[in-house]
Design a protein around this motif. Sequence first.
Motif, short mmCIF file in Angstrom:
data_model
loop_
_atom_site.label_atom_id
_atom_site.label_comp_id
_atom_site.label_asym_id
_atom_site.label_seq_id
_atom_site.Cartn_x
_atom_site.Cartn_y
_atom_site.Cartn_z
N ARG A 112 0.83 -1.20 0.00
CA ARG A 112 0.00 0.00 0.00
C ARG A 112 0.87 1.25 0.00
O ARG A 112 0.60 2.21 -0.73
N TYR A 113 1.94 1.23 0.81
CA TYR A 113 2.83 2.39 0.86
C TYR A 113 3.50 2.63 -0.49
O TYR A 113 3.50 3.77 -1.00
N ASP A 116 1.10 3.71 -3.32
CA ASP A 116 0.63 5.07 -3.07
C ASP A 116 1.75 6.08 -3.26
O ASP A 116 1.56 7.13 -3.90
N HIS A 117 2.94 5.80 -2.73
CA HIS A 117 4.07 6.72 -2.84
C HIS A 117 4.46 6.93 -4.30
O HIS A 117 4.78 8.05 -4.71
N GLY A 119 2.49 6.68 -6.77
CA GLY A 119 1.37 7.23 -7.53
C GLY A 119 0.94 6.35 -8.67
O GLY A 119 0.62 6.83 -9.77
N CYS A 120 0.91 5.04 -8.43
CA CYS A 120 0.58 4.10 -9.50
C CYS A 120 -0.88 4.26 -9.94
O CYS A 120 -1.77 4.45 -9.11
N ARG A 121 -1.08 4.14 -11.22
CA ARG A 121 -2.43 4.21 -11.80
C ARG A 121 -2.97 2.82 -12.11
O ARG A 121 -4.17 2.58 -12.07
N LEU A 136 -6.14 -3.33 -2.89
CA LEU A 136 -5.42 -2.12 -3.28
C LEU A 136 -6.23 -1.27 -4.25
O LEU A 136 -6.21 -0.04 -4.19
N ASP A 139 -8.79 0.57 -2.13
CA ASP A 139 -8.21 1.58 -1.24
C ASP A 139 -7.61 2.76 -1.99
O ASP A 139 -7.69 3.91 -1.52
N LEU A 140 -6.98 2.49 -3.15
CA LEU A 140 -6.20 3.52 -3.83
C LEU A 140 -6.74 3.92 -5.19
O LEU A 140 -6.15 4.75 -5.88
#
Length: 553
Positions: A112-113, A116-117, A119-121, A136, A139-140
Amino acid sequence: MRFAPAGAASGIAEHGPVPAPLSPLQFFRRAADVYGDRTALVDGGERYTYAEFAGRCLRLAAALREFGLGPGDRAAVLAPNTHRALECYTAVPLAGGVLVPLNTRLDAADYRYIVDHAGCRVLLADPSFADLAGSLRDDLGLRVVVLGGNGAAGTPRGTAAGVEDLIAGAPSGWTGRLLDAVDALDENAPISINYTSGTSGHSKGVIMTHRMTALNVLDVLVHARLSGDDVYLHTLPMFHVNGWGGVWAVTAAGARHVCLPRVDPPAVVRLIDAEGVTVAFAAPTVLVMLGGDPSTQGWRPRQRVRWYVGGAPPPAALIKRCEEELGFEIVHVYGLTETGPWLTVCEWRTAWDDRPLAERAALKARQGIGQIAAGRVRVVREDLADVARDGAEIGEIVVRGPTVTPGYYRDPEATAAATAGGWFHTGDLAVVHPDGYAQIVDRKKDLIISGGETISSVEVEGVLYQHPAVLEAAVVASPDPVWGEVPRACVVLRSGARATAGELIAFCRERLAHFKAPKAVEFVDALPKTATGKIQKYLLRARADRGGTDATA
């Protein structure tokens, strides 16, 4: 001497041909063009020629563009070594995206980190990670592609399709445009962001550009002596610095990829024999696994297999054992994610051919000399002056060259710290021998300071590996009320072998200064390791700090 100004007076045309960028995609395009009828890859019962492999990569790239992956967008890949994972390493950058390979042995919070860090699409995930991929996504807000077979089996609910559906339905008009776009890409743009397996805090994202990656591929081609006749076994995880560049270098050579989802000694033996494997990359622990497995007892491959070993210093005794018992050719390479990763090679000299096997193995255990495209590799004191070439003075390996990362993604402080003084600081401590070959003595954090004396854990481990009962060994600092720190060994014995702590301590005392010998030995069934086979010494140090179970002389 005076030079004429640029332009007509100098005889140089003002408007020459448009320069093409350096990128592994150029090598892919060439392989597709000239090696179309060769077998490109083998994955279980599936086999593809270079023409078929290239077609799948291009269709996947086109499908990813239609799926929403735009230029510069990040796409994470979470999969073992399969042909569908291999295709992602070409398809994502062909689509203009940036790869974010994910270690397959992290926990949900780590994934998750990183996702998110970065900025994956998009997330491309093996079916075995389908549930995690779905979590994931929720959540993202990711778009998920499952790298499974036909249909959407194993695909999280709400995801558009599995990868085979995307490939089958890819728009045909993209192929020519994608290949032409290779000539227009920015070679200094990222091709991947590779997250290091940090031992404290969050891991850092190492930016790898098209240019530095292409130069690393050329280093691999030269120093691994790759040719179109080679058969490469993917024992090294592809997620680990893009398989040390092997995901692209093998293709550049027109050689054959043989996929291996996980290292299993009987499977390695079977594939070496069945496919005629000639080359592989691995951490030393893979050789330990092979040498200690019943499947290799009395076995030798029919053809010479070159193993390029790195990730941790291979003990000379391990090199000797593999060459003597298995007939492997062992070549030691060294580097870091931040250096492309290949940086040095223990380049063999014919003058050493007639030396005894044990002496040859000791020479091969050194990290060696800088590779052709690596730039300048030095071992320096704290003031950045070179250490003496005496095999005794210890300094830090630093490098400045075209295969070094431009920095850590979204982390300018870490970038500045790692490049102090204009050199990338590796954190590895080494000596330089009179012949110019460097040899690591330890990581800075792994040195043991005992009563003011410096002890190299690597040196002590090298002696333990010489004992016939020892399969693996790791040495760490253990707190001591008198000396501050003392060496403590964790040892895995070979199957059926016996040894006592006192015997191993005495063995080391016969071959080392007494203060360097372990003061305690713990026998364990296995050493903690990362997915790439590196021993996690920080866990062993924590155990020592807690007073782990020891046996002493």
